[in-house]
Design a protein around this motif. Structure first.
Motif, mmCIF file in Angstrom:
data_model
loop_
_atom_site.group_PDB
_atom_site.id
_atom_site.type_symbol
_atom_site.label_atom_id
_atom_site.label_comp_id
_atom_site.label_asym_id
_atom_site.label_seq_id
_atom_site.Cartn_x
_atom_site.Cartn_y
_atom_site.Cartn_z
ATOM 1 N N PRO A 185 25.365 18.998 52.886
ATOM 2 C CA PRO A 185 26.962 18.854 52.674
ATOM 3 C C PRO A 185 27.775 19.954 53.474
ATOM 4 O O PRO A 185 28.842 19.757 53.677
ATOM 5 N N MET A 186 27.369 20.999 53.753
ATOM 6 C CA MET A 186 27.866 22.103 54.341
ATOM 7 C C MET A 186 28.070 21.628 55.798
ATOM 8 O O MET A 186 29.126 22.051 56.641
ATOM 9 N N ARG A 187 27.395 20.603 56.491
ATOM 10 C CA ARG A 187 27.553 20.280 57.867
ATOM 11 C C ARG A 187 27.995 18.759 57.711
ATOM 12 O O ARG A 187 28.530 18.382 58.725
ATOM 13 N N PHE A 188 27.575 18.082 56.975
ATOM 14 C CA PHE A 188 28.001 16.687 56.727
ATOM 15 C C PHE A 188 29.511 16.360 56.559
ATOM 16 O O PHE A 188 29.885 15.508 57.526
ATOM 17 N N VAL A 189 30.022 17.126 55.695
ATOM 18 C CA VAL A 189 31.459 16.704 55.605
ATOM 19 C C VAL A 189 32.445 17.148 56.714
ATOM 20 O O VAL A 189 33.234 16.338 57.186
ATOM 21 N N PHE A 229 31.525 17.119 59.702
ATOM 22 C CA PHE A 229 30.991 16.027 60.647
ATOM 23 C C PHE A 229 31.936 14.653 60.321
ATOM 24 O O PHE A 229 32.440 14.098 61.335
ATOM 25 N N LEU A 230 31.804 14.333 59.048
ATOM 26 C CA LEU A 230 32.737 13.303 58.919
ATOM 27 C C LEU A 230 34.401 13.303 59.070
ATOM 28 O O LEU A 230 34.882 12.431 59.719
ATOM 29 N N VAL A 231 34.552 14.682 58.860
ATOM 30 C CA VAL A 231 36.244 15.112 59.044
ATOM 31 C C VAL A 231 36.469 14.762 60.629
ATOM 32 O O VAL A 231 37.233 14.159 60.929
ATOM 33 N N SER A 232 35.628 15.484 61.540
ATOM 34 C CA SER A 232 35.796 15.383 62.729
ATOM 35 C C SER A 232 35.708 14.226 63.432
ATOM 36 O O SER A 232 36.446 13.660 64.408
ATOM 37 N N SER A 233 34.812 13.369 62.959
ATOM 38 C CA SER A 233 34.628 11.920 63.558
ATOM 39 C C SER A 233 35.861 11.073 63.325
ATOM 40 O O SER A 233 35.972 10.238 63.642
ATOM 41 N N TRP A 234 36.569 11.372 62.049
ATOM 42 C CA TRP A 234 37.808 10.527 61.458
ATOM 43 C C TRP A 234 39.014 11.178 62.211
ATOM 44 O O TRP A 234 39.658 10.309 62.577
ATOM 45 N N ILE A 235 39.005 12.524 62.476
ATOM 46 C CA ILE A 235 40.087 13.135 62.984
ATOM 47 C C ILE A 235 40.244 12.898 64.637
ATOM 48 O O ILE A 235 41.377 12.811 64.883
ATOM 49 N N THR A 236 39.195 12.923 65.126
ATOM 50 C CA THR A 236 39.397 12.753 66.840
ATOM 51 C C THR A 236 40.039 11.417 67.135
ATOM 52 O O THR A 236 40.927 11.551 67.923
#
Length: 93
Positions: free
Chosen positions: A48-52, A54-61
């Motif tokens: 979770p420390m890396r997955f969240v 990653f998801l946020v950056s993949s949505w924000i980009t």
């Protein structure tokens, strides 16, 4: 299992048998290590420390890129309008 396709025809002596046995043993060990590495990679990715992030950056980009394009288009339209207005003013004089 098809017995007619014997892939061990090259074994002619006990030494050949030992070599083939070691080769198969190392292939199994290599497969096990590859599987362990894949498991570690998956576990670290789903952490979770890396997955969240990653998801946020993949949505924000994509959102940031579309916002950037919107701003660029807005200001480029203003520049074109101001340039056309300036040229119209010069023509009228």
């Amino acid at each position: 299992m098809n017995l007619s396709r014997n892939s061990y025809n090259h074994i002619k002596s006990f030494e050949d048998f030992e070599n083939e046995k070691m080769k198969l043993y190392y292939q199994v060990k290599l497969s096990e290590k590859k599987l362990e590495l894949r498991y570690i990679e998956l576990a670290s990715f789903l952490n979770p420390m890396r997955f969240v992030p990653f998801l946020v950056s993949s949505w924000i980009t994509p959102l940031a890129l579309s916002l950037k394009n919107l701003i660029i288009n807005f200001f480029s339209k203003e520049d074109k309008q101001s340039t056309s207005n300036s040229s119209n003013d010069e023509k009228s004089e």
